[in-house]
Design a protein around this motif. Structure first.
Motif, PDB file in Angstrom:
ATOM      1  N   MET A 341     -21.108 -17.550 -24.713  1.00 25.15           N
ATOM      2  CA  MET A 341     -20.880 -16.108 -24.698  1.00 25.15           C
ATOM      3  C   MET A 341     -20.623 -15.667 -26.129  1.00 25.15           C
ATOM      4  O   MET A 341     -19.809 -16.257 -26.837  1.00 25.15           O
ATOM      5  N   ILE A 342     -21.348 -14.650 -26.569  1.00 19.18           N
ATOM      6  CA  ILE A 342     -21.255 -14.160 -27.935  1.00 19.18           C
ATOM      7  C   ILE A 342     -20.396 -12.906 -27.942  1.00 19.18           C
ATOM      8  O   ILE A 342     -20.664 -11.953 -27.204  1.00 19.18           O
ATOM      9  N   ILE A 343     -19.368 -12.902 -28.774  1.00 22.07           N
ATOM     10  CA  ILE A 343     -18.360 -11.848 -28.765  1.00 22.07           C
ATOM     11  C   ILE A 343     -18.305 -11.151 -30.120  1.00 22.07           C
ATOM     12  O   ILE A 343     -18.323 -11.803 -31.172  1.00 22.07           O
ATOM     13  N   ASP A 344     -18.257  -9.832 -30.086  1.00 20.57           N
ATOM     14  CA  ASP A 344     -18.031  -9.037 -31.293  1.00 20.57           C
ATOM     15  C   ASP A 344     -16.546  -8.726 -31.354  1.00 20.57           C
ATOM     16  O   ASP A 344     -16.039  -7.870 -30.642  1.00 20.57           O
ATOM     17  N   MET A 345     -15.826  -9.447 -32.231  1.00 18.93           N
ATOM     18  CA  MET A 345     -14.386  -9.262 -32.319  1.00 18.93           C
ATOM     19  C   MET A 345     -14.023  -7.882 -32.838  1.00 18.93           C
ATOM     20  O   MET A 345     -12.964  -7.345 -32.529  1.00 18.93           O
ATOM     21  N   SER A 346     -14.886  -7.281 -33.653  1.00 20.88           N
ATOM     22  CA  SER A 346     -14.557  -5.998 -34.271  1.00 20.88           C
ATOM     23  C   SER A 346     -14.534  -4.861 -33.264  1.00 20.88           C
ATOM     24  O   SER A 346     -13.909  -3.831 -33.512  1.00 20.88           O
ATOM     25  N   SER A 347     -15.222  -5.022 -32.123  1.00 22.22           N
ATOM     26  CA  SER A 347     -15.250  -3.968 -31.116  1.00 22.22           C
ATOM     27  C   SER A 347     -14.607  -4.393 -29.802  1.00 22.22           C
ATOM     28  O   SER A 347     -14.431  -3.568 -28.906  1.00 22.22           O
ATOM     29  N   GLY A 348     -14.281  -5.685 -29.674  1.00 25.67           N
ATOM     30  CA  GLY A 348     -13.696  -6.161 -28.433  1.00 25.67           C
ATOM     31  C   GLY A 348     -14.673  -6.165 -27.284  1.00 25.67           C
ATOM     32  O   GLY A 348     -14.303  -5.883 -26.142  1.00 25.67           O
ATOM     33  N   THR A 349     -15.936  -6.507 -27.563  1.00 22.97           N
ATOM     34  CA  THR A 349     -16.963  -6.523 -26.530  1.00 22.97           C
ATOM     35  C   THR A 349     -17.700  -7.857 -26.518  1.00 22.97           C
ATOM     36  O   THR A 349     -17.794  -8.542 -27.537  1.00 22.97           O
ATOM     37  N   ALA A 350     -18.230  -8.209 -25.352  1.00 25.99           N
ATOM     38  CA  ALA A 350     -19.101  -9.380 -25.217  1.00 25.99           C
ATOM     39  C   ALA A 350     -20.535  -8.912 -25.346  1.00 25.99           C
ATOM     40  O   ALA A 350     -20.981  -8.046 -24.600  1.00 25.99           O
ATOM     41  N   LEU A 351     -21.255  -9.464 -26.306  1.00 26.24           N
ATOM     42  CA  LEU A 351     -22.612  -9.014 -26.591  1.00 26.24           C
ATOM     43  C   LEU A 351     -23.659  -9.662 -25.705  1.00 26.24           C
ATOM     44  O   LEU A 351     -24.609  -9.006 -25.283  1.00 26.24           O
ATOM     45  N   ALA A 352     -23.518 -10.955 -25.453  1.00 25.72           N
ATOM     46  CA  ALA A 352     -24.593 -11.675 -24.775  1.00 25.72           C
ATOM     47  C   ALA A 352     -24.069 -12.959 -24.164  1.00 25.72           C
ATOM     48  O   ALA A 352     -23.021 -13.485 -24.569  1.00 25.72           O
ATOM     49  N   SER A 353     -24.809 -13.476 -23.199  1.00 24.67           N
ATOM     50  CA  SER A 353     -24.564 -14.814 -22.663  1.00 24.67           C
ATOM     51  C   SER A 353     -25.866 -15.597 -22.721  1.00 24.67           C
ATOM     52  O   SER A 353     -26.949 -15.023 -22.594  1.00 24.67           O
ATOM     53  N   MET A 354     -25.757 -16.908 -22.917  1.00 22.61           N
ATOM     54  CA  MET A 354     -26.921 -17.768 -23.046  1.00 22.61           C
ATOM     55  C   MET A 354     -26.643 -19.088 -22.359  1.00 22.61           C
ATOM     56  O   MET A 354     -25.518 -19.587 -22.376  1.00 22.61           O
ATOM     57  N   ARG A 370     -33.112 -26.236 -25.805  1.00 20.78           N
ATOM     58  CA  ARG A 370     -33.801 -25.033 -25.336  1.00 20.78           C
ATOM     59  C   ARG A 370     -32.791 -24.021 -24.775  1.00 20.78           C
ATOM     60  O   ARG A 370     -31.928 -24.362 -23.982  1.00 20.78           O
ATOM     61  N   THR A 371     -32.923 -22.777 -25.216  1.00 22.80           N
ATOM     62  CA  THR A 371     -32.217 -21.677 -24.575  1.00 22.80           C
ATOM     63  C   THR A 371     -33.009 -21.312 -23.332  1.00 22.80           C
ATOM     64  O   THR A 371     -34.065 -20.702 -23.404  1.00 22.80           O
TER      65      THR A 371
END
Length: 388
Positions: A341-354, A370-371
């Motif tokens: 899970m990719i998180i943007d700490m500056s906005s407090g949001t989760a951007l994506a899951s892989m 492989r993704t």
């Protein structure tokens, strides 16, 4: 200033400052989930008795996720790569790199989410881009292609309404530069027949389907809410009122969610450990659902308290946005899958899951690294605009 933000301010490079802005289908992803099914469950179809509900545009909750916290708040590395975290973090030769541990990333995101405000409106509007990767060709002429789709959904805030969805296949394309070269050697075909792999020894096979490189037509439709009021799957079918009533204390939130844990995963009856199940459900909560900001913050804090979440360091999501990745690894019939899970700490949001194949099982057709599939959250908001 909290201990978390003090640690970040002292250890991070300038671009990780929370106040500095960061640059900003469905069918195929559902099929991809079947690759991790147990031999007795050849696809990820819902268990009928559970009456699992998900938004018509959404991907639902894929795979299990465990979490692993690293002891140090930040690991300073030099040279060609990180030596902390998962040992594969990015680095510039001769320049120091900071790898923040998963707990620090999650608590920083929680603090940002906690400070947000919102106003409920007629619809919860969400836009996502999903992708799945498959191998085509035969023998030495095999290469990978990635299928992408854009989904847009509107979930009504009040019971009795309709949920609406817009869906468009964005076309298939070679997954990497090397795959593009192989694709060109094969004559640059514009149509591909996809044979979905399943777990070694699994009973039955999924029907092949055909995709093209050209984008498809956008489809738009609406349907009544399940039972007139169910909007999401959170370990059970939940209403908007259920979501808006979730506790903002991490311990109470965990207890509320764990009431619905039955020993198996969210997609089948395959056994799943409690922490893995909780991560899976919580990932959907923080990424997709119209919970209150303080509940989203509690979700991040709850994940930070799981004992096996680990950090992958700074990454970019499939749409090129910068963030910090956390992950767990799950042993499945096709191999060990890393759920990121990719998180943007500056906005407090989760951007994506892989979902990435970390170590294929013997006989698995999916190569290491492989993704297999990903879901990117392009945007979420409350809106009064009419679905279209």
């Amino acid at each position: 200033m909290s201990d978390v933000l003090r640690t970040l301010r002292e250890a991070r490079p300038a671009e990780l400052d929370p106040d500095v802005p960061v640059d900003e289908g469905v069918r195929q992803a559902e099929l991809a989930r079947a690759m991790a099914a147990a031999p007795s469950v050849p696809s990820s179809a819902a268990v009928p008795a559970r009456r699992r509900m998900r938004p018509v545009w959404g991907l639902g909750l894929a795979g299990a996720v465990t979490a692993g916290a690293v002891a140090a708040a930040a690991v300073i590395t030099t040279g060609g790569g990180a030596t902390g975290g998962n040992g594969t973090g990015p680095g510039r030769s001769g320049a120091p790199t900071v790898t923040l541990d998963a707990r620090t990333v999650l608590l920083a995101a929680a603090e940002k989410a906690d400070g947000q405000s919102e106003t409920m409106r007629a619809y919860w509007h969400q836009v996502t881009i999903s992708s799945s990767t498959y191998t085509v060709g035969t023998g030495g002429d095999r290469y990978d292609i990635t299928l992408r789709s854009r989904s847009e959904g509107w979930t009504p805030s009040r019971p009795g309404g309709k949920q609406w969805a817009g869906q468009q296949d964005l076309g298939a394309r070679p997954a990497t530069k090397a795959d593009e070269e192989a694709w060109r050697r094969a004559g640059a075909p514009t149509t591909f027949k996809i044979k979905v792999p399943v777990a070694p020894g699994a009973k039955g096979r999924l029907k092949p389907f055909t995709v093209t490189t050209a984008p498809g037509r956008r489809h738009f439709n609406g349907s009544p809410l399940v039972d007139g009021d169910k909007v999401f799957w959170l370990g059970r079918n939940v209403t908007m009122k259920d979501l808006r009533s979730l506790p903002s204390d991490p311990k109470r939130l965990k207890a509320e969610l764990m009431r619905w844990y039955k020993g198996h995963d969210t997609e089948s009856n395959r056994p799943m450990a409690a922490d893995e199940w909780l991560y899976t459900v919580a990932r959907g909560l923080v990424m997709d659902m119209p919970v209150k900001p303080e509940v989203r913050a509690a979700g991040f804090r709850m994940l930070a308290g799981l004992p096996t979440v680990r950090s992958l360091g700074k990454v970019t999501d499939p749409e090129g946005r910068a963030g910090n990745a956390i992950a767990m690894e799950e042993k499945t019939p096709v191999g060990v899958i890393r759920h990121e899970m990719i998180i943007d700490m500056s906005s407090g949001t989760a951007l994506a899951s892989m979902n990435v194949m970390a170590a294929p099982a013997a006989g698995s057709p999916i190569p290491a690294g492989r993704t297999m599939d990903s879901t990117v959250t392009v945007g979420t908001e409350w809106t009064d605009s009419k679905p279209r």
